[in-house]
Design a protein around this motif. Structure first.
Motif, PDB file in Angstrom:
ATOM      1  N   ALA A   7       0.897  -1.128   0.098  1.00 28.19           N
ATOM      2  CA  ALA A   7      -0.071  -0.031   0.053  1.00 28.19           C
ATOM      3  C   ALA A   7       0.818   1.325   0.099  1.00 28.19           C
ATOM      4  O   ALA A   7       1.938   1.263   0.187  1.00 28.19           O
ATOM      5  N   GLU A  73       3.455  -3.640  -6.811  1.00 26.77           N
ATOM      6  CA  GLU A  73       2.192  -4.079  -7.115  1.00 26.77           C
ATOM      7  C   GLU A  73       1.318  -3.445  -5.962  1.00 26.77           C
ATOM      8  O   GLU A  73       0.973  -4.207  -5.121  1.00 26.77           O
ATOM      9  N   LYS A  75      -2.010  -2.073  -4.195  1.00 21.43           N
ATOM     10  CA  LYS A  75      -3.258  -2.411  -4.003  1.00 21.43           C
ATOM     11  C   LYS A  75      -4.257  -1.470  -3.649  1.00 21.43           C
ATOM     12  O   LYS A  75      -5.333  -1.492  -3.983  1.00 21.43           O
ATOM     13  N   ALA A  76      -3.578  -0.446  -2.937  1.00 25.20           N
ATOM     14  CA  ALA A  76      -4.455   0.862  -2.491  1.00 25.20           C
ATOM     15  C   ALA A  76      -3.495   1.706  -2.016  1.00 25.20           C
ATOM     16  O   ALA A  76      -2.282   1.565  -1.559  1.00 25.20           O
ATOM     17  N   PRO A  97      -5.347   4.436 -10.876  1.00 19.56           N
ATOM     18  CA  PRO A  97      -5.880   3.329 -10.180  1.00 19.56           C
ATOM     19  C   PRO A  97      -5.236   2.037 -10.536  1.00 19.56           C
ATOM     20  O   PRO A  97      -5.049   0.762  -9.817  1.00 19.56           O
ATOM     21  N   GLN A  98      -4.812   1.651 -12.086  1.00 17.86           N
ATOM     22  CA  GLN A  98      -4.028   0.642 -12.354  1.00 17.86           C
ATOM     23  C   GLN A  98      -2.837   0.329 -11.670  1.00 17.86           C
ATOM     24  O   GLN A  98      -2.558  -0.843 -11.514  1.00 17.86           O
ATOM     25  N   HIS A  99      -2.284   1.361 -11.550  1.00 16.01           N
ATOM     26  CA  HIS A  99      -0.771   1.148 -10.834  1.00 16.01           C
ATOM     27  C   HIS A  99      -1.016   1.422  -9.391  1.00 16.01           C
ATOM     28  O   HIS A  99      -0.012   0.666  -8.627  1.00 16.01           O
ATOM     29  N   GLY A 101      -4.061   1.078  -7.100  1.00 16.52           N
ATOM     30  CA  GLY A 101      -5.220   0.744  -6.383  1.00 16.52           C
ATOM     31  C   GLY A 101      -6.347   1.827  -6.106  1.00 16.52           C
ATOM     32  O   GLY A 101      -6.368   2.812  -6.401  1.00 16.52           O
ATOM     33  N   LYS A 102      -7.111   1.362  -5.210  1.00 15.96           N
ATOM     34  CA  LYS A 102      -8.245   2.204  -4.744  1.00 15.96           C
ATOM     35  C   LYS A 102      -7.741   3.362  -3.775  1.00 15.96           C
ATOM     36  O   LYS A 102      -6.504   3.210  -3.191  1.00 15.96           O
ATOM     37  N   GLU A 135     -12.203   6.522  -3.493  1.00 12.19           N
ATOM     38  CA  GLU A 135     -12.946   5.155  -3.210  1.00 12.19           C
ATOM     39  C   GLU A 135     -13.542   5.520  -1.887  1.00 12.19           C
ATOM     40  O   GLU A 135     -14.736   5.129  -1.336  1.00 12.19           O
ATOM     41  N   ALA A 227      -6.672  -2.718   0.583  1.00  9.33           N
ATOM     42  CA  ALA A 227      -5.369  -3.333  -0.132  1.00  9.33           C
ATOM     43  C   ALA A 227      -5.393  -4.984   0.259  1.00  9.33           C
ATOM     44  O   ALA A 227      -5.197  -5.708  -0.895  1.00  9.33           O
TER      45      ALA A 227
END
Length: 270
Positions: A7, A73, A75-76, A97-99, A101-102, A135, A227
């Motif tokens: 995260a 990677e 995730k949030a 957001p693709q890289h 996350g939320k 989000e 995440a």
């Protein structure tokens, strides 16, 4: 090798470790999430107060986004202090957001005591460009009043304000109740979910001067839980419990306004 969820915090660094990026990273750690940071500013301060701050150049902020997106990677993510219109615009342009996350947006536009932290132009850019990316948005009581453009006096007012924040583009809204003795006990936070349902989370008021990093930690735990794939309701419930435990179990760090106790918060997550 052990795999850990990753995260990100996009925030300022407080030199005393009590708030901003340090508090976010403390929160990620106790939530068993590997935390990374895009630094927007550096603050010189201690438990008595802040003496100076240095804003990061926007080219440097862009580079931080670029190198993290190329490798990890995530995730949030969550935002903290963004500070200026240039930094706000840079974060809005770079956030993908693709890289990353939320996104959990901790506004950091007004202090717990009602003092405005952003100039008007920066505030308007934040409202127009950052809020719609959220989000989850987690304003404190005063920030909710400012963003919703209304006074909050009752629970019904909080619900109305939350709907107004959704109308600005935030999917899920958490409005934190007023944290002042005598205003309300217990302290009630409202979650208005994207589907229109709502839930209240309450904990008793704790009188203490060790509250630095409460909003940072609250939003960081939400980001960490998202995440890990948990739903918003679970994330907010955990965040509320963690922060309450961290406030209720004081630690002797600093001589005046101290940090919350992330170790006590960690016990809640076990």
């Amino acid at each position: 090798m052990t795999q850990y969820v990753q995260a990100l915090t996009i925030a300022g660094h407080d030199s005393d470790g009590s708030a901003g990026m340090p508090a976010d990273l403390h929160a990620f750690f106790i939530d068993q999430v590997y935390g990374m940071g895009i630094m927007t500013a550096v603050v010189s301060g201690n438990s008595y107060g802040i003496t100076q701050q240095q804003l990061m150049p926007t080219d440097f902020i862009k580079e931080q986004f670029k190198v993290l997106a190329a490798d990890f990677e995530i995730k949030a993510a969550k935002t903290g202090m963004l500070g200026t219109i240039d930094i706000i615009n840079t974060v809005a342009d770079c956030y993908d957001p693709q890289h990353f996350g939320k996104l959990v947006v901790d506004p950091v536009i007004i202090t717990k005591h009602g003092v405005m932290l952003l100039e008007q132009a920066a505030y308007e850019a934040f409202r127009e460009k950052i809020v719609p990316l959220a989000e989850v948005i987690t304003p404190n009581f005063f920030e909710a009043q400012k963003l919703a453009e209304m006074e909050i006096k009752t629970d019904a007012d909080m619900v109305t304000a939350a709907h107004r924040l959704q109308a600005l583009g935030a999917k899920n809204v958490v409005i934190k109740g007023q944290h002042e003795a005598g205003w309300t006990d217990p302290v009630k936070d409202l979650l208005l979910k994207a589907d229109g349902s709502q839930q209240w989370f309450a904990e008793e008021y704790v009188k203490t001067t060790h509250i630095n990093g409460t909003g940072d930690t609250y939003s960081a735990i939400i980001a960490g839980e998202l995440a890990k794939g948990n739903d918003v309701e679970t994330a907010v419930q955990k965040a509320k419990r963690v922060v309450h435990a961290a406030i209720a179990n004081e630690i002797a760090v600093g001589h005046k306004f101290g940090p919350i106790n992330h170790w006590a918060g960690q016990d809640v997550l076990k």
